[in-house]
Motif scaffolding. Sequence first.
Motif, PDB file in Angstrom:
ATOM      1  N   HIS A   8     -52.443 -20.633  66.527  1.00  0.00           N
ATOM      2  CA  HIS A   8     -52.434 -22.005  65.993  1.00  0.00           C
ATOM      3  C   HIS A   8     -51.058 -22.644  66.023  1.00  0.00           C
ATOM      4  O   HIS A   8     -50.156 -22.219  65.308  1.00  0.00           O
ATOM      5  CB  HIS A   8     -52.957 -22.038  64.547  1.00  0.00           C
ATOM      6  CG  HIS A   8     -53.503 -23.380  64.159  1.00  0.00           C
ATOM      7  ND1 HIS A   8     -54.859 -23.680  64.189  1.00  0.00           N
ATOM      8  CD2 HIS A   8     -52.894 -24.519  63.758  1.00  0.00           C
ATOM      9  CE1 HIS A   8     -55.037 -24.926  63.814  1.00  0.00           C
ATOM     10  NE2 HIS A   8     -53.867 -25.472  63.549  1.00  0.00           N
ATOM     11  N   GLU A 144     -58.961 -29.241  66.064  1.00  0.00           N
ATOM     12  CA  GLU A 144     -58.930 -28.935  64.629  1.00  0.00           C
ATOM     13  C   GLU A 144     -59.535 -30.110  63.864  1.00  0.00           C
ATOM     14  O   GLU A 144     -58.882 -31.111  63.615  1.00  0.00           O
ATOM     15  CB  GLU A 144     -57.493 -28.686  64.169  1.00  0.00           C
ATOM     16  CG  GLU A 144     -57.410 -28.323  62.686  1.00  0.00           C
ATOM     17  CD  GLU A 144     -56.010 -27.893  62.265  1.00  0.00           C
ATOM     18  OE1 GLU A 144     -55.039 -28.262  62.947  1.00  0.00           O
ATOM     19  OE2 GLU A 144     -55.899 -27.196  61.236  1.00  0.00           O
ATOM     20  N   TRP A 170     -61.190 -30.135  58.867  1.00  0.00           N
ATOM     21  CA  TRP A 170     -59.794 -30.034  58.381  1.00  0.00           C
ATOM     22  C   TRP A 170     -59.955 -30.357  56.899  1.00  0.00           C
ATOM     23  O   TRP A 170     -60.213 -29.461  56.106  1.00  0.00           O
ATOM     24  CB  TRP A 170     -58.861 -30.995  59.136  1.00  0.00           C
ATOM     25  CG  TRP A 170     -57.435 -30.838  58.682  1.00  0.00           C
ATOM     26  CD1 TRP A 170     -56.619 -29.773  58.930  1.00  0.00           C
ATOM     27  CD2 TRP A 170     -56.683 -31.756  57.881  1.00  0.00           C
ATOM     28  NE1 TRP A 170     -55.393 -29.978  58.318  1.00  0.00           N
ATOM     29  CE2 TRP A 170     -55.400 -31.179  57.681  1.00  0.00           C
ATOM     30  CE3 TRP A 170     -56.960 -32.997  57.327  1.00  0.00           C
ATOM     31  CZ2 TRP A 170     -54.408 -31.804  56.925  1.00  0.00           C
ATOM     32  CZ3 TRP A 170     -55.965 -33.629  56.587  1.00  0.00           C
ATOM     33  CH2 TRP A 170     -54.698 -33.025  56.396  1.00  0.00           C
ATOM     34  N   HIS A 207     -60.489 -23.844  57.636  1.00  0.00           N
ATOM     35  CA  HIS A 207     -60.661 -25.142  56.970  1.00  0.00           C
ATOM     36  C   HIS A 207     -62.109 -25.427  56.575  1.00  0.00           C
ATOM     37  O   HIS A 207     -62.357 -26.356  55.822  1.00  0.00           O
ATOM     38  CB  HIS A 207     -60.157 -26.326  57.818  1.00  0.00           C
ATOM     39  CG  HIS A 207     -58.665 -26.459  57.885  1.00  0.00           C
ATOM     40  ND1 HIS A 207     -57.929 -26.930  56.837  1.00  0.00           N
ATOM     41  CD2 HIS A 207     -57.786 -26.187  58.884  1.00  0.00           C
ATOM     42  CE1 HIS A 207     -56.645 -26.944  57.200  1.00  0.00           C
ATOM     43  NE2 HIS A 207     -56.540 -26.493  58.430  1.00  0.00           N
ATOM     44  N   HIS A 228     -56.411 -19.793  61.782  1.00  0.00           N
ATOM     45  CA  HIS A 228     -55.284 -19.719  60.831  1.00  0.00           C
ATOM     46  C   HIS A 228     -55.829 -19.768  59.411  1.00  0.00           C
ATOM     47  O   HIS A 228     -56.249 -20.806  58.929  1.00  0.00           O
ATOM     48  CB  HIS A 228     -54.261 -20.830  61.096  1.00  0.00           C
ATOM     49  CG  HIS A 228     -54.787 -22.234  60.958  1.00  0.00           C
ATOM     50  ND1 HIS A 228     -55.986 -22.644  61.477  1.00  0.00           N
ATOM     51  CD2 HIS A 228     -54.256 -23.330  60.350  1.00  0.00           C
ATOM     52  CE1 HIS A 228     -56.180 -23.930  61.199  1.00  0.00           C
ATOM     53  NE2 HIS A 228     -55.148 -24.366  60.512  1.00  0.00           N
ATOM     54  N   ARG A 242     -59.159 -23.174  50.815  1.00  0.00           N
ATOM     55  CA  ARG A 242     -58.579 -23.017  52.142  1.00  0.00           C
ATOM     56  C   ARG A 242     -58.541 -21.551  52.594  1.00  0.00           C
ATOM     57  O   ARG A 242     -58.435 -21.255  53.771  1.00  0.00           O
ATOM     58  CB  ARG A 242     -57.154 -23.613  52.126  1.00  0.00           C
ATOM     59  CG  ARG A 242     -56.384 -23.539  53.417  1.00  0.00           C
ATOM     60  CD  ARG A 242     -57.021 -24.370  54.519  1.00  0.00           C
ATOM     61  NE  ARG A 242     -56.263 -24.239  55.760  1.00  0.00           N
ATOM     62  CZ  ARG A 242     -56.368 -23.239  56.618  1.00  0.00           C
ATOM     63  NH1 ARG A 242     -57.223 -22.241  56.377  1.00  0.00           N
ATOM     64  NH2 ARG A 242     -55.637 -23.203  57.720  1.00  0.00           N
ATOM     65  N   ASP A 310     -49.248 -21.528  62.835  1.00  0.00           N
ATOM     66  CA  ASP A 310     -49.261 -22.932  62.394  1.00  0.00           C
ATOM     67  C   ASP A 310     -47.831 -23.461  62.226  1.00  0.00           C
ATOM     68  O   ASP A 310     -47.610 -24.445  61.520  1.00  0.00           O
ATOM     69  CB  ASP A 310     -50.053 -23.080  61.086  1.00  0.00           C
ATOM     70  CG  ASP A 310     -50.635 -24.483  60.911  1.00  0.00           C
ATOM     71  OD1 ASP A 310     -50.458 -25.318  61.816  1.00  0.00           O
ATOM     72  OD2 ASP A 310     -51.252 -24.743  59.862  1.00  0.00           O
TER      73      ASP A 310
HETATM   74 ZN   LIG Z   1     -54.788 -26.356  59.795  1.00  0.00          ZN
END
Ligand SMILES: [Zn+2]
Length: 365
Positions: A8, A144, A170, A207, A228, A242, A310
């Motif tokens: 990511h 995403e 997301w 997400h 991620h 999350r 990320d």
């Molecule tokens: Zn993200």
Amino acid sequence: MPLIIDSHQDIAWNMVAHGRDYTRPLSETRRIEVGTTIPERNGDATAGWHEYQRGQVAVIFSTLYATPAKSKELGDIHIYKDYNTAHRLYRDQIDIYRRLADSHPDKFRLISSKPELDSVIENWSQPQTDPASTHPVGLIYLMEGADGIRSPHELSEWWDLGLRMIGLAWAGTRYCGGTGEPGPLTDEGRQLIAAMADYNFILDLSHMDVAAAVESLDRYEGPVMASHANCAALMKGSESNRHIPDHVIRGLIERDGVIGVIPFNTFLKVGWVRAKGSRREEVPLDVLIAHIDHICQLAGNADHVGIGSDFDGGFGLQSIPSELDSIADLQIIGSKLIARGYTESDTANVLGGNWLRFLRRNLPS
Ligand SMILES: [Zn+2]
């Protein structure tokens, strides 16, 4: 040194939102940004092309990402208020990646098939005899948040553009509940994943709210992963949805998926918030190692965890574990795993081998 596959990075978003240039060395990006608002908004940069080379970051899942107007915490650049705009912004990012690869074929290559993946990996396996010769970094598109897909009929267009991986959420989207907006798959979400299976798109559960992730694990016939995400079991007391709970991690393991853990302090220590003065020294890299180990304990092996850094994705140097300075330092995760008793082969799998096997199994030949 093992190859890293990073599942990511918001490369195109950083290019448009912050004018970052990933063909540069990181030191240059940091120097250019001194005195700008970027370090305050997004943190100091942590990735650059020379650091990809030094850390042997061979392949990156590079996102198509835009921010819905309802959640503006990432600033007011690259925002969409409606699905046509989301569609256009995502399409623009494909063009950005194409231009990047076309103008720097020695630095970046796009991957949408197994032969293209194998060619990038093969190149990295060649010793770098001439110091001027380089190993191009492979980029695979990952959408995403699926608001840019206006209807399931559009999937053929996205497939032809080279898109192979889609995350439905997301924040919440019309397809399902997402971060901060709990909720299941919607009927539109069910229709979209049914159509995605016809192409064998890879579905990213990151997400997605737990209810939507659980139903997707049950319903989706194509490959599943989490690009991620960290373990909810190690974030007790967090109110965020999350992080992924153990039953979703087990579901991913059963479906032969891989989970990319994130070295982002807010997702490693409950209550860690840069804007509230939290310091990076509070989160040593060992905390991330514990998330890797937790997934390995659930799986009974080291075959289902990778790294989804990320890096630069809304946070920077100020918000990553204290031992890390740049993307090249992801290799330190390997040293930590060895010190903890992981074998060299398990360590190499965590750094890149698990994602490599996953991609070889699931990209079209
Ligand atoms: Zn993200």
